[in-house]
Write an enzyme that holds these catalytic residues in place. Sequence first.
Site, mmCIF file in Angstrom:
data_model
loop_
_atom_site.group_PDB
_atom_site.id
_atom_site.type_symbol
_atom_site.label_atom_id
_atom_site.label_comp_id
_atom_site.label_asym_id
_atom_site.label_seq_id
_atom_site.Cartn_x
_atom_site.Cartn_y
_atom_site.Cartn_z
ATOM 1 C CD GLU A 141 -63.739 80.040 -4.194
ATOM 2 O OE1 GLU A 141 -62.662 79.859 -4.797
ATOM 3 O OE2 GLU A 141 -64.080 81.136 -3.713
ATOM 4 C CB CYS B 283 -57.987 72.226 -6.765
ATOM 5 S SG CYS B 283 -57.358 73.212 -5.392
ATOM 6 C CB CYS C 82 -57.993 79.396 5.651
ATOM 7 S SG CYS C 82 -56.385 78.692 6.123
ATOM 8 C CB CYS D 297 -51.179 83.204 4.209
ATOM 9 S SG CYS D 297 -50.582 81.707 5.046
ATOM 10 C CB CYS E 294 -54.016 83.314 1.020
ATOM 11 S SG CYS E 294 -55.290 82.046 0.848
ATOM 12 N N GLY F 257 -58.892 76.455 2.978
ATOM 13 C CA GLY F 257 -58.623 75.802 4.245
ATOM 14 C C GLY F 257 -57.226 75.226 4.367
ATOM 15 C CD GLU F 258 -52.764 73.575 6.953
ATOM 16 O OE1 GLU F 258 -52.493 72.355 7.010
ATOM 17 O OE2 GLU F 258 -52.158 74.378 6.219
ATOM 18 C CB SER G 209 -51.291 71.614 0.397
ATOM 19 O OG SER G 209 -52.554 72.148 0.737
ATOM 20 C CB SER H 108 -47.850 76.267 1.551
ATOM 21 O OG SER H 108 -48.797 75.543 0.794
ATOM 22 C CG LEU H 109 -40.558 77.051 2.556
ATOM 23 C CD1 LEU H 109 -40.657 76.455 3.948
ATOM 24 C CD2 LEU H 109 -39.264 76.595 1.888
ATOM 25 C CG HIS H 110 -45.707 80.438 0.237
ATOM 26 N ND1 HIS H 110 -45.839 79.995 -1.061
ATOM 27 C CD2 HIS H 110 -46.801 79.985 0.916
ATOM 28 C CE1 HIS H 110 -46.976 79.312 -1.171
ATOM 29 N NE2 HIS H 110 -47.562 79.280 0.008
ATOM 30 C CG ASN I 91 -54.789 83.863 -9.932
ATOM 31 O OD1 ASN I 91 -55.001 84.962 -10.435
ATOM 32 N ND2 ASN I 91 -55.449 82.766 -10.274
ATOM 33 C CB CYS J 148 -58.405 78.982 -3.168
ATOM 34 S SG CYS J 148 -59.424 77.557 -3.478
#
Length: 369
Positions: free
Chosen positions: A111, A124, A131, A135, A138, A186-187, A220, A243-245, A319, A362
């Site tokens: 996407e 984006c 991925c 996580c 996600c 993806g990473e 990222s 991307s800490l979160h 989201n 995503c």
Amino acid sequence: MTAEKTERPLLQFAAPRRAKPARHLADLSMAERRAAVTELGEKAFRADQLSRHYFERLTGDVAAMTDLSAGARERLGVLLPPLLTPVREMTSDGGTTRKTLWRLFDGALVESVLMRYPDRATICVSSQAGCGMNCPFCATGQAGLTRNMSTAEIVEQVVSGARALANNEVPGGPGRISNVVFMGMGEPMANYKAVIGAVRRMVEPAPDGLGISARGVTVSTVGLVPAIGKLAAEGLPVTLALSLHAPDDELRDTLVPINTRWKVAEVLDAAWSYAATTKRRVSIEYALIKDINDQEWRADLLGKLVRNKLVHVNLIPLNPTPGSKWTASRPEDERAFVRRLQFHGVPVTVRDTRGREIDGACGQLAAAE
């Protein structure tokens, strides 16, 4: 201790072996393009012509390149194979947000999202199909890793968005891509070589590339520490988004499983080294999840970790994905989190929640297919 280890989610760094997409002009440096056209029996300057058509005029169809002879078009067409086929396209925000689900040559789905604002246009992009970072909040992470994308497959997403803007297909008149963010599927750091190749195609001036400012490109990562060090040495002043979160290892081990390998302190040290080398402000991405990571004490902990650094915190109202227990924080908790970070003198913004009504997170369109 044994039980704890078995509960840890599987991290998938190596992509499954699959057939590779056909070689494309965008996979190659200018020197490699000249060698490729020479191998096809054409003069080296044809590489410059092809590159101008693709990167400057955004033409992907060799049949439209009428300054080339019919014979040259036939021979050189092999360097412009179709890579992405649109499956679904959804728009919101009056047509200024456009999400596309693409099918790759082998059936894999990815996407991209084009977002037009009054002062800029951002796309984006995805760097992997699926991925491997797992996580739990996600949609892409829960799908697992299908394969790495090629440099040209990544670049094609940007070219497609640039073409839509240039052709006045997005409200606001003809425009240009000003920002690219590697925050799709993806990473990026787990597909390092292809991602760096794509960044170089994006920032190199025409006809070598698209001529987008490196300062408009954001890469990222969930925190692959060795790759952050490699990126700092590339000489590309792109923005690093971490991307800490979660600011504490106990929670981050669950939310971002890579934390079981590189802890919060190690990841932040790598980010500060990146900032020191590139003189670029690091963006800390933090998805606010209701009753999970949005407590004021965690905002205080985050503020203490990042204050007085070359940093900006980007809070993201989650989201939610269908059927997920994870959802966005309450507005009052979001506001309190912002206030605590501001108390510590940390620059903070809350990300615009575009695309929510078109499965903006995503992986949601791909998961629905």
